[in-house]
Design a protein around this motif. Structure first.
Motif, short mmCIF file in Angstrom:
data_model
loop_
_atom_site.label_atom_id
_atom_site.label_comp_id
_atom_site.label_asym_id
_atom_site.label_seq_id
_atom_site.Cartn_x
_atom_site.Cartn_y
_atom_site.Cartn_z
N SER A 25 1.09 -0.98 -0.02
CA SER A 25 0.09 -0.04 0.09
C SER A 25 0.66 1.18 -0.20
CB SER A 25 -1.12 0.16 1.02
OG SER A 25 -0.50 0.28 2.23
N GLY A 26 0.55 2.54 -0.30
CA GLY A 26 1.01 3.45 -0.25
C GLY A 26 1.79 3.80 1.40
N TYR A 27 1.26 2.86 2.26
CA TYR A 27 2.34 3.32 3.50
C TYR A 27 3.03 1.74 3.80
CZ TYR A 27 -1.80 1.35 5.68
OH TYR A 27 -2.77 0.43 5.61
N GLU A 28 2.57 1.18 3.24
CA GLU A 28 3.64 -0.82 3.05
C GLU A 28 4.66 -1.04 2.54
OE1 GLU A 28 0.67 -2.75 5.41
OE2 GLU A 28 -0.80 -1.99 3.85
N ILE A 29 5.47 -0.46 2.48
CA ILE A 29 6.70 -0.61 1.49
C ILE A 29 7.82 -1.20 2.20
CG2 ILE A 29 8.45 0.83 0.26
CD1 ILE A 29 5.62 2.17 -0.23
N GLU A 30 8.39 -2.48 0.95
CA GLU A 30 9.57 -3.05 0.91
C GLU A 30 10.47 -2.41 1.42
OE1 GLU A 30 11.59 -6.36 2.16
OE2 GLU A 30 9.50 -6.40 2.02
N PRO A 31 11.05 -2.88 2.85
CA PRO A 31 12.33 -1.89 3.32
C PRO A 31 13.65 -2.38 3.49
CG PRO A 31 11.49 -3.22 5.19
CD PRO A 31 10.47 -3.98 4.28
N SER A 32 13.64 -4.54 2.44
CA SER A 32 14.41 -4.72 2.56
C SER A 32 15.34 -4.17 1.21
CB SER A 32 14.25 -6.39 2.67
OG SER A 32 15.81 -7.04 1.75
N PRO A 33 16.08 -4.02 1.02
CA PRO A 33 17.28 -3.87 -0.62
C PRO A 33 16.61 -5.23 -1.38
CG PRO A 33 18.60 -2.45 0.98
CD PRO A 33 17.41 -3.60 1.75
N ALA A 34 17.63 -6.53 -0.01
CA ALA A 34 17.75 -7.49 -1.00
C ALA A 34 16.19 -7.96 -1.95
CB ALA A 34 18.14 -8.96 -0.22
N GLU A 35 14.90 -7.59 -0.88
CA GLU A 35 13.97 -8.33 -1.35
C GLU A 35 13.85 -7.44 -2.58
OE1 GLU A 35 9.83 -10.24 -2.04
OE2 GLU A 35 11.67 -10.19 -1.29
N TRP A 36 13.91 -6.17 -2.99
CA TRP A 36 13.83 -5.67 -4.10
C TRP A 36 14.67 -6.24 -4.95
CZ3 TRP A 36 11.53 -0.78 -5.41
CH2 TRP A 36 10.18 -0.37 -4.30
N ASP A 37 15.78 -6.08 -5.08
CA ASP A 37 16.55 -7.39 -5.66
C ASP A 37 15.73 -8.64 -6.15
OD1 ASP A 37 19.21 -7.40 -7.82
OD2 ASP A 37 19.86 -8.78 -6.33
N THR A 38 15.39 -9.54 -5.32
CA THR A 38 14.99 -10.10 -5.97
C THR A 38 13.54 -10.71 -6.34
OG1 THR A 38 15.91 -11.45 -3.82
CG2 THR A 38 13.94 -12.54 -4.65
N VAL A 39 12.75 -9.45 -5.99
CA VAL A 39 11.48 -8.86 -7.36
C VAL A 39 12.33 -8.77 -8.53
CG1 VAL A 39 9.96 -7.20 -7.80
CG2 VAL A 39 10.41 -8.79 -5.63
N ARG A 40 13.30 -7.68 -8.83
CA ARG A 40 13.65 -7.15 -10.21
C ARG A 40 14.25 -8.69 -11.11
NH1 ARG A 40 15.45 -3.39 -13.18
NH2 ARG A 40 13.68 -1.77 -12.42
N GLN A 41 15.02 -9.57 -10.35
CA GLN A 41 15.63 -11.17 -11.35
C GLN A 41 13.74 -11.94 -11.20
OE1 GLN A 41 18.60 -13.13 -8.31
NE2 GLN A 41 18.45 -11.29 -7.32
N ALA A 42 13.04 -11.84 -10.55
CA ALA A 42 12.01 -12.72 -11.09
C ALA A 42 11.51 -11.93 -12.04
CB ALA A 42 11.06 -12.68 -9.64
N LEU A 43 11.25 -9.95 -12.22
CA LEU A 43 10.50 -10.10 -13.16
C LEU A 43 11.94 -10.00 -14.88
CD1 LEU A 43 9.60 -6.49 -12.02
CD2 LEU A 43 8.28 -7.81 -13.41
N THR A 44 12.77 -10.00 -14.16
CA THR A 44 13.80 -9.94 -15.37
C THR A 44 13.38 -11.32 -16.30
OG1 THR A 44 15.08 -8.39 -14.51
CG2 THR A 44 16.11 -10.24 -16.45
N SER A 45 13.89 -12.23 -15.33
CA SER A 45 13.39 -13.69 -15.59
C SER A 45 11.53 -14.28 -16.36
CB SER A 45 13.27 -14.97 -14.33
OG SER A 45 13.46 -16.69 -15.01
N ARG A 46 11.26 -13.74 -16.80
CA ARG A 46 9.75 -13.91 -16.71
C ARG A 46 10.08 -12.75 -18.28
NH1 ARG A 46 8.82 -14.49 -11.65
NH2 ARG A 46 6.91 -16.06 -11.31
N LEU A 47 10.35 -11.76 -17.87
CA LEU A 47 10.22 -10.69 -19.02
C LEU A 47 11.25 -11.22 -20.25
CD1 LEU A 47 10.33 -7.31 -17.68
CD2 LEU A 47 8.52 -8.22 -19.53
N ARG A 48 12.57 -12.04 -19.84
CA ARG A 48 12.91 -12.53 -21.39
C ARG A 48 12.44 -13.74 -21.79
NH1 ARG A 48 18.72 -12.72 -20.90
NH2 ARG A 48 18.89 -14.62 -21.80
#
Length: 554
Positions: free
Chosen positions: A515-538
């Motif tokens: 939500s607008g006030y529930e933002i994932e704080p972990s840089p590692a999780e942001w990185d994991t999500v970006r990897q998953a996005l990249t894999s699916r997009l490829r």
């Protein structure tokens, strides 16, 4: 973000004998306990920019860096390198902030620093749309106070999929020639100020942001037999490169443009004729940007008649949407074609409310005409308008956690608006200014405005005196980089949905911004999500019509 990074807060980087590579989603503060890596690994789509941070050990005043070129089978990429400068925060934005030095301004790498502060280099790689996919390698070589440091290996994997040059999400962020001129100490009418304005606006466009305001002045107009004869020569010289795609090699364009009101139009008939001429000019030029009229900002009860009058006359001129910054309000019913509440107005949460009419976007759309667009914007409602933690714990909680562009807030909050926009389906983002503090103080010493550090200011005035350069230039903030990265997150999610996997895109967006006030704080999780996005997009891209278009490198 680079693939496979696991960021653990365990060791003080200053004690490390070699440079360390650190996630761009960590703001490195004095004494910060963060662990990095000896090498950098980045993944970048074509049409995207990605960055990392390199932290140098020890007390350092001066740094020099050799140009960083990455190569792969006859192809090359060039990286940009800046040194991070620190802002001394005197009053925290709220309980999520802290006093003391915070990294924000990105200055030329040779700019002297304060040895008592960390020496952090921000290294960015941008892949043009035509870049051949593959792995590119190089080494960052730097000297600290004339002493060579260990080289930092860089590997950048350019992905096959392409992000559009022009942003998919409409935005409109304020900028003003007069503020820029004041911040740089030059005359607004000078060629230097005019060049600076273009440089600032170009920088916004390079970061996927469109702007309103700019030169501010309305084009000259005279009236003949009820018709407005407008001289658009100066306006076109200023705005056309941003609207026709000729400014950047990528062909990127502004997604929006505001109508500049004219004081020469005094009667209702003249005002309508002037607005009609503006709309006709855009149509004749074939500009795709959404032209809009920015009505009275955050109208008070006494402003309601004015907003109704503005809306009526603009609509009489033709198809120019009227933008109104307000939550849903019966008194303003029927005035807005682009209704723009603050971010807080979309997300109910326990405790005191920070918006007078909170409606999730689905409920808000249900109460609006079908063709009304819904934008949003940040204000001091995201951090509190007074500065510092509030005495009432419940009230303080109400102002914490929100996506935020403040200097002393965690980087994931700076980045969150893009994924949030995708998740909610909002139609665009507004922001009132990017150089506000240029009018009121020295931004290098203080950015405290409206209870927050950096509210309304995403740049620093790069004067020759400050930077030791021969010319004036805009200095971008880390926050603008994070904002851009969030808009690129939006492009990843948007592209995955276009390629037929909208459910996965939504699920991944929820992992970052619930939500607008529930933002994932972990840089590692942001990185994991970006990897998953990249894999699916490829996987989706290889079999899509986009990959098969002529001229697309494979």
């Amino acid at each position: 973000m680079g693939a496979g990074w696991a960021w653990v807060l365990t060791a003080v980087l200053a004690a490390s004998p070699e440079p360390k590579v650190v996630s761009p989603l960590i703001k490195v503060r004095p004494g910060a306990a963060v662990e990095g890596r000896a090498e950098a690994k980045l993944s970048v789509a074509r049409g995207e920019c990605e960055a990392t941070q390199v932290v140098l050990p020890g007390a350092i005043e001066r740094v020099t860096a050799q140009p960083l070129t990455l190569r792969a089978e006859g192809q090359s990429l060039t990286a940009s390198v800046w040194r991070e400068a620190y802002l001394d925060v005197k009053t925290p934005s709220n309980s999520q902030g802290r006093t003391g030095p915070w990294p924000d301004a990105l200055v030329p790498v040779e700019t002297p620093g304060e040895p008592s502060l960390p020496t952090v280099l921000y290294v960015e790689v941008c892949a043009p749309e035509a870049q051949a996919p593959g792995k590119y390698r190089g080494e960052l070589r730097v000297k600290a106070d004339a002493k060579a440091m260990a080289a930092v290996p860089f590997t950048v994997e350019v992905q096959p999929f392409v992000l559009p040059a022009t942003a998919s999400l409409p935005t409109s962020f304020g900028i003003s020639l007069y503020s820029i001129a004041k911040g740089h100490g030059v005359a607004p009418e000078s060629p230097e100020a005019q060049k600076l304005l273009r440089d600032y606006a170009r920088t916004l466009l390079e970061h996927r942001v469109s702007a309103h305001g700019l030169g501010m002045d309305a084009p000259p107009v005279r009236f003949e037999k009820g018709r407005a004869v407008v001289d658009f020569q100066a306006y076109d010289a200023e705005m056309a490169p941003f609207l026709d795609g000729s400014l950047l090699p990528s062909g990127a364009r502004f997604t929006t443009a505001d109508v500049r009101d004219s004081r020469k139009a005094s009667t209702e008939e003249e005002k309508v004729a002037y607005y009609r001429a503006f709309a006709e000019h855009f149509k004749s030029k074939g500009w795709d940007a959404q032209l809009f009229f920015y009505a009275k900002d955050e109208p008070k009860p006494e402003d309601v008649p004015l907003v109704h009058t503005q809306s009526k006359r603009v609509r009489a001129a033709g198809k120019i949407p009227v933008l109104v910054t307000s939550p849903l309000d019966e008194a303003l019913k029927g005035t807005a074609d682009i209704l723009t509440p603050t971010l807080n107005c979309f997300f109910p949460r326990p405790g005191p409310q920070t918006c007078r009419n909170i409606l999730p976007i689905s409920k808000l759309r249900a109460r609006l005409p079908a063709d009304t667009k819904v934008w949003w914007y940040q204000s001091c409602n995201s951090h509190g308008c007074n500065g510092g933690p509030m005495t009432e714990a419940a009230t303080e909680r109400a102002y914490t956690g929100w996506a935020s562009y403040m200097v002393d807030h965690p980087a994931p909050l700076n980045r969150a608006m893009g994924p949030l926009a995708f998740l909610t389906g909002v139609d665009g983002e507004l922001y009132f200014d990017t150089v506000f503090a240029y009018n009121t103080q020295d931004p290098w010493k203080n950015l405290f405005e409206f209870g927050g550090n950096g509210d309304g200011t995403l740049f620093y005035p790069g004067t020759p005196q400050r930077l030791g350069t021969s010319t004036h230039q805009p200095v971008v903030s880390l926050r603008l980089k994070h904002l851009r990265d969030g808009l690129e997150d939006y492009e990843y999610l948007h592209l995955l949905a276009k390629l037929g996997d909208a459910e996965s895109a939504k699920a991944l967006a929820r992992r970052l911004t619930r939500s607008g006030y529930e933002i994932e704080p972990s840089p590692a999780e942001w990185d994991t999500v970006r990897q998953a996005l990249t894999s699916r997009l490829r996987a989706r891209w290889e079999n899509s019509e986009y990959a098969k278009r002529p001229g697309v490198p494979r």
